[in-house]
Write a protein that holds these residues in place. Structure first.
Motif, short mmCIF file in Angstrom:
data_model
loop_
_atom_site.label_atom_id
_atom_site.label_comp_id
_atom_site.label_asym_id
_atom_site.label_seq_id
_atom_site.Cartn_x
_atom_site.Cartn_y
_atom_site.Cartn_z
N GLY A 330 -11.57 -0.49 3.55
CA GLY A 330 -10.69 0.11 2.56
C GLY A 330 -11.40 0.95 1.52
O GLY A 330 -10.80 1.83 0.90
N SER A 333 -11.18 4.96 1.68
CA SER A 333 -9.93 5.71 1.54
C SER A 333 -10.11 6.97 0.71
O SER A 333 -9.32 7.91 0.83
CB SER A 333 -8.85 4.82 0.92
N SER A 354 -7.31 4.03 8.33
CA SER A 354 -7.06 2.83 7.52
C SER A 354 -7.24 1.55 8.33
O SER A 354 -7.52 0.49 7.77
CB SER A 354 -5.65 2.89 6.93
N ASP A 598 -3.95 -3.97 1.89
CA ASP A 598 -5.36 -3.65 1.96
C ASP A 598 -6.13 -4.55 1.00
O ASP A 598 -5.60 -5.57 0.55
CB ASP A 598 -5.61 -2.16 1.67
N ASP A 599 -7.35 -4.18 0.70
CA ASP A 599 -8.19 -5.06 -0.11
C ASP A 599 -7.77 -5.11 -1.57
O ASP A 599 -8.20 -5.99 -2.32
CB ASP A 599 -9.65 -4.61 -0.02
#
Length: 730
Positions: A330, A333, A354, A598-599
């Motif tokens: 992540g 991005s 992703s 995500d994270d």
């Protein structure tokens, strides 16, 4: 028989009568030369004279270095010669000198003789002495000069010895350098990180004269962990871009590779590796975090600076392989490939998927169509990360291909506001236009047969079309702050061919936000579409951006664009400029952009938690929202012009807190952050705020500030977001 004894008086009388001339007398009898090789002995009344028969000279050393000394030894025979004196001379006193004691001193390089000449009889003898000048050390290299090893495998270097010109050992003075990779040699052991040919230079110099040195070289061929499988043959000249050609890079030549040699990397974010972290052969390993923070930290590929097409539009293409090496995918991005030049913000493209997996090779391919690079200044391709992260962000890049393609040249026009008032049409030829990430193409040259046929059959397309790819950054040069008059009604009618028959958006880039314009977009026939917009130009609008949000395969060909400025219709006192009245409201129960996980954040569909929907205001299926980190945004919807500058709104939120610590706010276009609450208790909440808009809102989001501002983390459920117009600015 006894010898006859002659009395001394008789002998003396005979001698004087036959061999001596008295004082003041002349002798009529001349002495005769002796035929004997023995010294002539002349008797006198006192002694017998013994003459020199020969002389010999021997040097203690017959080879000297400049500044050294030696001695010569002289032997005069016979031993009982009466006069054994002699003179010593040098035949070339510029080479060496000798004194009469026999001491010889070397002065300069050369060879000459030291000569001994006797006083008696001028007998001579000579000895040759050579004076050697300073010379370079002797470097004894091994018989084998080429070796083979593997990346990351220690290899003991062969023995190399050195002596100076005097024979002194200089082996410990030898310096070894890998000309292809620094740090690969330690204590006589070679361990390479970079595959390919390594030239190891051996150097030694005279400790008393640095001008005297010797050099040698061995070659070590290093095998990579993964075989090189990307062929660059015939594509190894960056100048090819100047002729609309192609350049390829696989880093097989290590630090001598064209791209690596021309690369600028001020923060030492990149290095080459032929190990297991590489893709094939050698790869460029980038610590993306080190490229963040400022433009100066970008990794610049400068080899094309002199070969870009300057001052005319061209399409530039880039493709490459990449592999994520760190666990937090992540973090990539906001890692970008860019094409940029002095004075520009660059054309930037993210490329990491992703859902990318660690240690898996992916391919990326980009086009920068219709790009006009200025005639002066620097230009480059590069990689950079917009902002750093707290965890490792390591990526491998390899198998790069750079290309330039010719595009149709058009008469690009930026119409004046007067021309727009009379109505203006772009036909993409005689009255053409430009767009970032766009190129004008000849319709007959389009490879897509369906697209070509559809456009040639439609009267709204001429010879050329403006091709746009990639979802964002299509800044349309035909509409800017220079020809858009505030308060005038703007009409846009644009015909385009959509490869996947999906629509687009008009975003007006502005000083007070970037509103998404309300448009009508419909199909005409066979993927030919028409988009229409009509609205009033607002203060701060700068340029139109044609945006393909939600269309991952965005590819369109634009034909005619009809533009017109006119007087705006009067705005009723009880309406906003966009025609909304007090009481107008809209709500958004779920995230317009779907779920995400995500994270940093997660938006998930309802998990059937009965406590959450116990209050009817939460509806039947509220979405579950989780902020895992502070300083994080979750976009909820785009307002599409429904939240207008200077108008007053009541914003209501029904939500259920599962667990939460810290502050939660709204985020309007990363500019305004009204607070929702802090350290909310678990359970149902209803929030209302009144806000006088200071901008036209595009993105309406939830946000947790940074940790230094008590930003929150935790989970809550969103039942409904309602925005209501409660007052109109007069």
């Amino acid at each position: 028989m006894k010898k006859k004894i002659i009395p001394f008086a008789v002998l003396l009388a005979a001698t004087f009568s036959t061999g001596l001339v008295g004082c003041g007398e002349n002798s009529s009898t001349q002495p005769q030369p002796t035929t004997s090789s023995e010294p002539t002995t002349t008797t006198s009344s006192e002694k017998e004279v013994v003459h020199v028969s020969s002389v010999s000279i021997i040097a203690e050393k017959t080879e000297l270095f400049i500044g050294e000394e030696t001695n010569v030894n002289i032997n005069v025979l016979p031993e009982n010669a009466d006069d054994k004196t002699y003179a010593l001379t040098s035949e070339d006193e510029t080479v060496l000198t000798v004194d009469q004691t026999g001491k010889v001193k070397a002065l300069k390089a050369g060879t000459t003789n030291v000569v001994a000449t006797t006083t008696d009889g001028a007998k001579t003898s000579k000895v040759s002495i050579t004076v050697k000048g300073e010379s370079v050390p002797t470097l004894t290299m091994p018989e084998v000069l080429t070796y083979q090893t593997n990346v990351d495998t220690p290899f003991t270097l062969p023995t190399v010895k050195a002596k100076d010109y005097k024979g002194n050992d200089l082996t410990n003075n030898i310096e070894i350098e890998d000309l292809n990779e620094s740090g690969s040699i330690k204590n006589g052991v070679f361990t390479a990180k970079i595959a390919g040919e390594h030239k190891l230079s051996y150097y030694v110099e005279d400790p008393n004269n640095s001008d005297l040195f010797a050099e040698g070289e061995i070659t070590i061929n290093v095998t990579p962990a993964h075989a090189e499988d990307f062929d660059t043959t015939g594509f190894e000249d960056p100048a090819a871009l100047a002729n609309y050609g192609t350049f390829k890079e696989n880093f097989a030549k290590g630090t001598r590779s064209q791209t690596y040699r021309a690369m600028a990397d001020s923060n030492k974010a990149a290095h080459l590796s032929g190990g297991s972290d590489a893709i094939s052969g050698n790869s460029l390993i980038i610590d993306a975090n080190k490229t963040a923070g400022s433009a100066a930290r970008c990794i610049y590929f400068n080899q094309f600076n002199d070969h870009f097409k300057r001052g005319i539009s061209a399409t530039y293409t880039v493709s490459f392989s990449y592999k994520i090496l760190s666990n937090d995918v992540g973090n990539f991005s906001n890692f970008y490939l860019q094409l940029n030049w002095d004075g520009s913000n660059g054309l930037n493209q993210t490329f990491v998927k992703s859902d990318a997996k660690v240690n898996t090779v992916y391919e990326a391919s980009f086009s920068f169509p219709g790009t006009k690079i200025p005639t002066t200044g620097n230009a480059w391709f590069g990689f950079f990360k917009l902002s750093g992260s707290n965890t490792d962000t390591i990526i491998s890049i390899d198998n790069l291909t750079f290309g330039a393609k010719e595009v149709a040249q058009v008469n690009a026009i930026v119409p004046t506001s007067e021309q727009l008032t009379n109505g203006f049409t772009f036909d993409m030829e005689n009255s053409g236009t430009e767009s970032t990430n766009g190129e004008t193409v000849v319709i007959n040259n389009i490879e897509n047969a369906d697209a070509k046929a559809a456009m040639k059959a439609n009267d709204n397309f001429g010879k050329n079309a403006l091709k746009l790819t990639n979802a964002d950054d299509h800044f349309f040069a035909g509409l800017t702050k220079n020809n858009m008059l505030v308060g005038k009604k703007l009409t846009i009618e644009m015909y385009y061919y959509s490869v996947n028959n999906k629509g687009l958006h008009f975003i007006m880039m502005g000083d007070n936000g970037n509103p998404t314009l309300q448009i009508e977009d419909k199909e005409v026939s066979g993927n030919i579409r028409v988009v229409k917009y009509e609205g009033v130009i607002e203060n701060g609008w700068r340029q139109l951006n044609i945006y393909g949000q939600g269309n991952a395969n965005f590819e369109i060909y634009i034909g005619k664009i009809n533009l017109k400025l006119a007087e705006a219709d009067p705005v009723p006192e009880d309406e906003t400029p966009k025609g909304y009245k007090v009481g107008f409201n809209f709500n958004q129960k779920t995230r317009a952009f779907g779920t995400v996980n995500d994270d940093k954040r997660a938006v998930e569909n309802f998990d059937n938690n009965a406590d959450v929907i116990a209050n009817e205001n939460m509806g039947t299926a509220p979405q579950k929202v989780t902020f895992k980190q502070t300083n994080t945004t979750i976009e909820w919807f785009q307002a599409g012009g429904k939240i207008e500058d200077k108008q007053t709104y009541k914003i209501s939120l029904d939500y259920y807190v599962s667990n939460w610590t810290g502050k939660l706010t709204y985020n309007f276009d990363n500019a305004v952050f009204p607070e929702i609450g802090t350290d909310m208790e678990n359970g149902y909440h209803h929030s209302e705020i009144t806000w006088v808009a200071n901008r036209q809102v595009d993105f309406f989001s939830f946000y947790t500030p940074g940790a230094d501002q008590n930003g929150g983390t935790g989970t809550f459920y969103v039942g409904n977001v309602t925005v209501e117009l409660i007052a109109i600015a007069k």
